[in-house]
Design a protein around this motif. Structure first.
Motif, PDB file in Angstrom:
ATOM      1  N   VAL A  62    -147.862 -48.409  37.054  1.00 19.18           N
ATOM      2  CA  VAL A  62    -146.491 -47.502  37.035  1.00 19.18           C
ATOM      3  C   VAL A  62    -145.536 -48.047  37.967  1.00 19.18           C
ATOM      4  O   VAL A  62    -144.304 -48.059  37.756  1.00 19.18           O
ATOM      5  CB  VAL A  62    -146.935 -46.050  37.179  1.00 19.18           C
ATOM      6  N   ALA A  69    -138.252 -47.406  33.528  1.00 28.46           N
ATOM      7  CA  ALA A  69    -139.592 -47.125  33.045  1.00 28.46           C
ATOM      8  C   ALA A  69    -140.489 -46.305  33.785  1.00 28.46           C
ATOM      9  O   ALA A  69    -141.321 -45.595  33.467  1.00 28.46           O
ATOM     10  CB  ALA A  69    -140.137 -48.509  32.607  1.00 28.46           C
ATOM     11  N   TYR A  70    -140.279 -46.687  35.180  1.00 27.22           N
ATOM     12  CA  TYR A  70    -141.191 -46.184  36.302  1.00 27.22           C
ATOM     13  C   TYR A  70    -140.891 -44.619  36.236  1.00 27.22           C
ATOM     14  O   TYR A  70    -142.061 -43.833  36.312  1.00 27.22           O
ATOM     15  CB  TYR A  70    -140.836 -46.552  37.410  1.00 27.22           C
ATOM     16  N   PHE A  73    -142.690 -43.112  32.702  1.00 23.70           N
ATOM     17  CA  PHE A  73    -144.138 -42.955  32.781  1.00 23.70           C
ATOM     18  C   PHE A  73    -144.661 -41.975  33.843  1.00 23.70           C
ATOM     19  O   PHE A  73    -145.805 -41.424  33.845  1.00 23.70           O
ATOM     20  CB  PHE A  73    -144.521 -44.346  33.133  1.00 23.70           C
ATOM     21  N   SER A  74    -143.865 -42.096  34.917  1.00 21.80           N
ATOM     22  CA  SER A  74    -144.217 -41.116  35.983  1.00 21.80           C
ATOM     23  C   SER A  74    -144.277 -39.762  35.559  1.00 21.80           C
ATOM     24  O   SER A  74    -144.938 -38.830  35.936  1.00 21.80           O
ATOM     25  CB  SER A  74    -143.418 -41.252  37.467  1.00 21.80           C
ATOM     26  N   LEU A  76    -144.280 -38.707  32.200  1.00 23.54           N
ATOM     27  CA  LEU A  76    -145.510 -38.430  31.652  1.00 23.54           C
ATOM     28  C   LEU A  76    -146.899 -38.260  32.489  1.00 23.54           C
ATOM     29  O   LEU A  76    -147.612 -37.438  31.831  1.00 23.54           O
ATOM     30  CB  LEU A  76    -145.699 -39.612  30.628  1.00 23.54           C
ATOM     31  N   VAL A  77    -147.039 -39.056  33.045  1.00 24.24           N
ATOM     32  CA  VAL A  77    -148.359 -38.939  34.026  1.00 24.24           C
ATOM     33  C   VAL A  77    -148.392 -37.586  34.603  1.00 24.24           C
ATOM     34  O   VAL A  77    -149.517 -36.985  34.732  1.00 24.24           O
ATOM     35  CB  VAL A  77    -148.542 -40.061  35.094  1.00 24.24           C
ATOM     36  N   SER A 126    -140.279 -38.059  41.418  1.00 23.43           N
ATOM     37  CA  SER A 126    -140.225 -39.460  40.850  1.00 23.43           C
ATOM     38  C   SER A 126    -139.218 -40.268  41.591  1.00 23.43           C
ATOM     39  O   SER A 126    -139.023 -41.534  42.073  1.00 23.43           O
ATOM     40  CB  SER A 126    -140.171 -39.497  39.315  1.00 23.43           C
TER      41      SER A 126
END
Length: 349
Positions: A62, A69-70, A73-74, A76-77, A126
């Motif tokens: 990630v 994108a980071y 996806f952060s 989401l995680v 994030s």
């Protein structure tokens, strides 16, 4: 876990617990410790992931993504972690009879208000984390606190690392592949530097500059152990380097420390910059590695302030004149008994 990590987690756990109690009081008029338990269950996994302690491979992937994108996806995680942690905590407390006023489904399903709150906090986390990673942890904190708004005289340790043979590699494989090689190499530095509490100050071509406040660099030989940890990290992945790039990186490393002036510079782009003879001397010392055919050099001035615990040995190589420096400098070669037969560096790049 060293005492710095222990102190960090004590502070974090206390702050999270207090925030949980306050959140429960504000939104649910409940001053019990239930809010603290939920907060600990929900927040600790997220922080552990962000620091690379939980799911480190996923964290590394990630972190390697572009910033948009980071962040996606952060989020989401973080959402998945929070949902699972909330369900685990709610289910546990409900089974223990601590949540009698609600049903089991209500106890384990993340409410909409907490979901929105969590997404907002995760987004902020994030963004802040990404900026901190781009600037460096210590630099981010210093800029945030304005520590170096006015120049400060202090003592620091510097570690210069240069990749041997980068020019010939670029000529053979092209600049794009050479850049990928350097990027992979600089990524390999990150974990040892964090482990020994250093800061990657800058990348200059095929070289990296790592620094510590003097006390932190000397403590438990952090600066020297970091240098050897970087070498070990590369050697441990030798097969992967050969498979991906056709060669294992060879390094020249120099260590020196002393007084410098530290200041925040720049207008549109702010940076913590270091001024003084100490920085220039470290750079010249790294160049001396090639002339002496030694992979790791340290100035005698810095070596006198270290203990060299374990199997690390320092061999005095005499006084040497350095370009641009009026006085000669005593230098020492650093080796370990297990590395005596290992040749990391050739005399010429």
């Amino acid at each position: 876990m060293n005492r710095y990590s222990f102190g960090f987690w004590i502070f974090v756990l206390c702050a999270i617990a207090v925030s949980g109690v306050i959140y429960g009081a504000i939104f649910y008029d409940d001053w019990s410790l239930i809010g603290a338990v939920f907060a600990l269950f929900v927040c600790v996994p997220v922080i552990a992931f962000e620091r690379g302690l939980l799911l480190p491979r996923l964290n590394a992937w990630v972190t390697s993504l572009s910033t948009p994108a980071y962040i996606i996806f952060s989020l989401l995680v973080f959402y998945l972690m929070v949902s699972v942690a909330f369900a685990a905590c709610g289910g546990l407390l409900w089974s223990l009879g601590r949540l009698k006023a609600i049903t089991w489904q209500e106890a384990v399903i993340l409410p909409a208000d907490i979901l929105l709150y969590t997404i907002g906090v995760s987004l902020i986390l994030s963004c802040v984390t990404r900026v901190r990673e781009l600037l460096g942890r210590d630099v981010f904190a210093s800029l945030l606190l304005g520590r170096y708004r006015k120049p400060i005289e202090e003592e620091r340790v510097f570690l210069f690392i240069d990749l041997v043979g980068s020019t010939s590699f670029a000529e053979e494989f092209g600049d794009l592949r050479a850049q990928r090689f350097l990027s992979a190499l600089f990524t390999a530095f990150a974990k040892p530097v964090r482990q020994y509490r250093g800061t990657i100050d800058d990348y200059i071509g095929d070289a990296a500059i790592i620094t510590w406040p003097m006390a932190r660099g000397l403590r438990q030989d952090n600066c020297v152990k970091c240098a050897f940890a970087i070498v070990d990290a590369i050697e441990a992945d030798a097969d992967k380097w050969l498979q991906k790039f056709g060669q294992v990186p060879r390094l020249r490393i120099a260590l020196h420390g002393g007084p410098i002036v530290t200041a925040e510079v720049g207008v549109d782009h702010h940076k913590i910059a270091y001024f003084g003879d100490t920085v220039n001397t470290t750079a010249r010392l790294e160049g001396l590695c090639r002339a002496l055919g030694v992979p790791i050099l340290i100035s005698s001035d810095l070596a006198k302030r270290l203990d060299f615990s374990g199997d690390i040995k320092a061999e005095y190589l005499g006084q040497h004149a350095l370009k641009g420096r009026g006085q000669s400098l005593g230098v020492m070669a650093l080796t370990r008994e297990k590395d005596l037969a290992l040749k990391l560096v050739a005399r010429s790049a």
